[in-house]
Design a protein around this motif. Structure first.
Motif, short mmCIF file in Angstrom:
data_model
loop_
_atom_site.label_atom_id
_atom_site.label_comp_id
_atom_site.label_asym_id
_atom_site.label_seq_id
_atom_site.Cartn_x
_atom_site.Cartn_y
_atom_site.Cartn_z
N ALA A 74 -4.21 10.51 3.61
CA ALA A 74 -4.47 9.72 2.41
C ALA A 74 -5.83 10.08 1.81
CB ALA A 74 -4.42 8.23 2.76
N GLU A 75 -6.84 10.24 2.65
CA GLU A 75 -8.16 10.60 2.15
C GLU A 75 -8.16 12.02 1.58
OE1 GLU A 75 -10.97 10.04 5.24
OE2 GLU A 75 -10.95 7.84 5.10
N GLN A 76 -7.42 12.93 2.22
CA GLN A 76 -7.33 14.29 1.70
C GLN A 76 -6.68 14.31 0.32
OE1 GLN A 76 -5.23 16.47 4.73
NE2 GLN A 76 -7.04 16.65 6.05
N ASN A 125 -6.95 12.71 8.04
CA ASN A 125 -6.46 11.57 7.27
C ASN A 125 -5.82 12.08 5.99
OD1 ASN A 125 -6.21 9.22 5.61
ND2 ASN A 125 -7.76 8.19 6.87
N SER A 164 -9.28 13.50 -6.99
CA SER A 164 -10.61 13.38 -7.63
C SER A 164 -11.07 14.74 -8.15
CB SER A 164 -11.62 12.83 -6.62
OG SER A 164 -11.27 11.53 -6.22
N LYS A 174 -5.30 10.42 12.62
CA LYS A 174 -6.52 9.81 12.09
C LYS A 174 -7.61 9.77 13.15
CE LYS A 174 -4.52 6.87 8.48
NZ LYS A 174 -4.32 5.47 8.02
N ASP A 199 0.85 -1.19 0.00
CA ASP A 199 0.00 0.00 0.00
C ASP A 199 0.89 1.25 0.00
OD1 ASP A 199 -2.08 1.76 0.17
OD2 ASP A 199 -2.45 1.45 2.31
N LEU A 239 -4.72 4.15 2.00
CA LEU A 239 -6.18 4.12 1.97
C LEU A 239 -6.73 2.78 2.46
CD1 LEU A 239 -6.88 5.93 -1.42
CD2 LEU A 239 -7.30 6.82 0.88
N ASP A 240 -5.96 1.72 2.22
CA ASP A 240 -6.41 0.40 2.63
C ASP A 240 -6.24 0.24 4.15
OD1 ASP A 240 -6.85 -0.15 -0.02
OD2 ASP A 240 -4.87 -1.08 -0.31
N GLU A 241 -7.28 -0.26 4.78
CA GLU A 241 -7.23 -0.48 6.23
C GLU A 241 -7.30 -1.97 6.52
OE1 GLU A 241 -10.28 1.77 8.14
OE2 GLU A 241 -9.28 3.69 7.81
N SER A 268 -6.65 11.81 -1.80
CA SER A 268 -7.58 11.18 -2.74
C SER A 268 -8.66 12.16 -3.18
CB SER A 268 -8.22 9.94 -2.07
OG SER A 268 -9.14 9.32 -2.94
N GLU A 269 -9.14 12.97 -2.27
CA GLU A 269 -10.15 13.98 -2.61
C GLU A 269 -9.57 15.02 -3.56
OE1 GLU A 269 -11.62 15.60 0.98
OE2 GLU A 269 -12.60 13.73 1.65
#
Length: 312
Positions: free
Chosen positions: A293-295, A291, A301, A286, A243, A247-249, A297-298
């Protein structure tokens, strides 16, 4: 599960044995629940929890002394069964003769404490919950990093103890090395400790056994820590996809608790202590709602969506 009896409680809480020691049978305590037998004092024994420690305070004993002699003997015989692990009187209250006689008949220890009833009940419950909690042992190292209990696992020789030594040098605290005893004291809460034999010790190949507290001071160790994160060290596999975004948990299940798990590949040149230290800090972020990784990814996108709109 560790077996505990009233004899251990006598030592832990400085309790006095009031009845004949030769007549007492120290039975295993199987539950952390404490019973205050108010209804039983009134004569209602239909749902009497005989396997619990029976705690008698001023309220129960005041009611008891209002009963006639025959009722007193009847109630005390009802309290004392072959399943009852102990009867404890708080506030330094003396045991009536009827209780001593009934307890000696079936071997129930009658104990006395100088503590208040509420305080004693709280201490006994906490102590029993800790000692009677489900327990398992895992091969690994437990370190307190920035307040996060990090369990480092991996195959033998992968570098767990050496990484732990580096983390201790960086100011973090060792809880256990090689074998970690894990108890689930409450639902969703895992607490790790070290076996008494190897407490505060680290085994470093080529160097041997070292005492972390002696070398680095009392601030470099602690006796127990709640687990928050597991980091599994494995030899780098060129064929495996690791990873790269976060993003993978992944989780590891211990009893009925899911513990977050991060797999860190090991190869020469990687500073594992720094990576684990940053992993612990990122885990804290987190939990605070940040987070990275999520930021990312957003953001990615949004860039892709803007690019698609520009084409039209």
């Amino acid at each position: 599960m560790v077996e505990i009896t009233a004899k251990e409680l006598m030592k832990e809480f400085d309790l006095d044995l009031l009845n004949d020691n030769d007549e007492v049978s120290f039975r295993p305590i199987t539950t952390s629940d404490i019973s205050r037998p108010g209804m039983e004092m009134a004569g209602y024994f239909t749902y009497y929890p005989a396997k619990r420690i029976q705690l008698l305070g001023k309220t129960e004993m005041s009611f008891f002394y209002e009963l006639d002699t025959e009722e007193q003997e009847e109630r005390m015989k009802g309290l004392c069964t072959y399943d009852t692990p102990a009867i404890v009187l708080s506030r330094g209250l003396n045991a009536p003769d009827a209780l001593i006689e009934a307890a000696n008949e079936v071997g129930v220890p009658v104990l006395q404490s100088m503590l208040t009833t509420t305080r004693l009940s709280s201490l006994l419950t906490t102590h029993l919950e800790s000692h009677l909690a489900p327990m398992t042992a895992m091969h690994g190292v437990l370190i307190d990093i920035y307040g996060i209990g990090v369990l480092i696992t991996g195959s033998s020789g992968v570098g767990k103890s050496e990484t732990a030594l580096d983390l201790v040098r960086r100011g973090h605290r060792l809880v256990a090395d090689d074998s970690v005893e894990i108890r689930q004291e409450h639902p969703g809460e895992l607490v790790g400790t070290s076996p008494e034999l190897i407490r505060h010790l680290l085994e470093i190949r080529g160097l041997g056994i070292i005492n972390v507290m002696t070398l680095f001071g009392a601030g470099a160790v602690r006796n127990y820590k709640r687990l928050g994160l597991t980091i599994d060290l494995e030899i780098w596999d060129q064929k495996k996809q690791y990873d790269r975004l976060g993003l993978d948990e992944d989780y590891i299940r211990i009893f009925d608790t899911d513990l977050p798990k991060i797999t860190v590949p090991v190869r020469p040149g990687r500073n594992l202590a720094v990576i684990i230290e940053v992993a612990a800090m990122n885990f804290r972020l987190k939990r605070m709602g940040i987070n990275a990784a999520e930021q990312f990814s957003e953001r990615l996108s949004n860039v892709i969506e803007e690019g698609d709109r520009d084409e039209f």
